[in-house]
Design an enzyme around this catalytic site. Structure first.
Site, PDB file in Angstrom:
ATOM      1  N   GLY A 155       0.671  -1.118   0.253  1.00  0.00           N
ATOM      2  CA  GLY A 155      -0.250   0.152   0.307  1.00  0.00           C
ATOM      3  C   GLY A 155       1.168   1.377   0.404  1.00  0.00           C
TER       4      GLY A 155
ATOM      5  CD  GLN B  55       3.425   5.766   2.532  1.00  0.00           C
ATOM      6  OE1 GLN B  55       2.916   5.339   2.375  1.00  0.00           O
ATOM      7  NE2 GLN B  55       4.682   4.863   3.478  1.00  0.00           N
TER       8      GLN B  55
ATOM      9  CB  CYS C  19       5.272   2.026   6.980  1.00  0.00           C
ATOM     10  SG  CYS C  19       4.112   3.573   6.548  1.00  0.00           S
ATOM     11  CG  LEU C  20       6.286   1.469   1.257  1.00  0.00           C
ATOM     12  CD1 LEU C  20       5.866   1.308  -0.643  1.00  0.00           C
ATOM     13  CD2 LEU C  20       7.499  -0.223   0.631  1.00  0.00           C
TER      14      LEU C  20
ATOM     15  CG  HIS D 215      -0.344   0.847   7.860  1.00  0.00           C
ATOM     16  ND1 HIS D 215       0.422   0.382   8.599  1.00  0.00           N
ATOM     17  CD2 HIS D 215       0.576   1.918   6.400  1.00  0.00           C
ATOM     18  CE1 HIS D 215       1.256   1.051   8.088  1.00  0.00           C
ATOM     19  NE2 HIS D 215       1.534   1.897   7.514  1.00  0.00           N
ATOM     20  CD  GLU D 216      -1.462   1.987   2.789  1.00  0.00           C
ATOM     21  OE1 GLU D 216      -0.583   3.526   2.615  1.00  0.00           O
ATOM     22  OE2 GLU D 216      -0.386   1.591   3.257  1.00  0.00           O
TER      23      GLU D 216
ATOM     24  CG  HIS E   9      -0.100   6.577   5.756  1.00  0.00           C
ATOM     25  ND1 HIS E   9       1.735   7.675   5.926  1.00  0.00           N
ATOM     26  CD2 HIS E   9       0.051   5.290   5.308  1.00  0.00           C
ATOM     27  CE1 HIS E   9       2.070   6.339   6.552  1.00  0.00           C
ATOM     28  NE2 HIS E   9       1.890   4.839   6.038  1.00  0.00           N
TER      29      HIS E   9
HETATM   30 NI    NI Z   1       2.929   3.170   5.560  1.00  0.00          NI
END
Ligand code: NI
Length: 173
Positions: A46, A51, A91-92, A133-134, A137
């Site tokens: 995701g 991000q 998480c990226l 989670h997304e 963000h």
């Molecule tokens: Ni993330």
């Protein structure tokens, strides 16, 4: 298409609350394509616009094992949450960091697709976790916010050290 730079914690831009999408034109289409390419390249399951420093209410997800299920959520709202589960998340924006987070087990989400058509999704398990989670963000919230301040600080120090090393490496090259 292009691979976009992913902001890493503790970059303060990750705390930006994203604005609703009103224009579904070429710029948005390009950004969505770039986000998918960036997510698959990373690789991740995701990626939220926040991000990649695009402060629109938008995220992309592919929670399938063979990367065959690309999904776009524009202007999402989580309208219902059911049950509780705990899963180890990454998480990226936090390379190498994993932590257990408690979330709802099932969600109902209302959103628009990349062309602005509304849809509703009632889902559970891994996809429900990724959606939550997304969604966080685009609200400027991060998965480490669910951890104790002590743990969060430890993660911050570790990532700052990593980033310092990387920037030194870039200077040398
Ligand atoms: Ni993330």
């Amino acid at each position: 298409m292009a691979i976009l730079e992913i902001l890493e914690f503790p970059d303060p831009r990750l705390r930006t609350k994203a604005q609703p999408v009103t224009d579904f034109g070429d710029e948005l289409q390009q950004q969505i394509d770039d986000m998918f390419q960036t997510m698959y390249d990373a690789p991740g399951v995701g990626l939220a616009a926040t991000q990649v420093n695009i402060h629109k209410r938008l995220f992309v997800i592919d929670a399938s094992e063979d990367k065959s299920d690309p999904r776009v959520f524009v202007n999402p709202e989580i309208v219902e949450k059911r049950g509780i589960e705990e899963m180890e998340e990454g998480c990226l924006s936090f390379p190498g960091v994993y932590a257990k987070v408690q979330r709802a087990d099932e969600v109902v989400v209302k959103a628009q697709d990349r062309h602005g058509n509304p849809f509703e999704l009632d889902t559970g398990d891994f996809l429900a976790v990724v959606i939550q989670h997304e969604y966080d963000h685009i609200e400027g919230k991060l998965f480490v916010d669910y951890l104790s301040p002590l743990k969060r600080n430890r993660i911050r120090k570790m990532l700052e050290k990593q980033q310092k090393k990387q920037s030194k490496h870039l200077l040398i090259n």
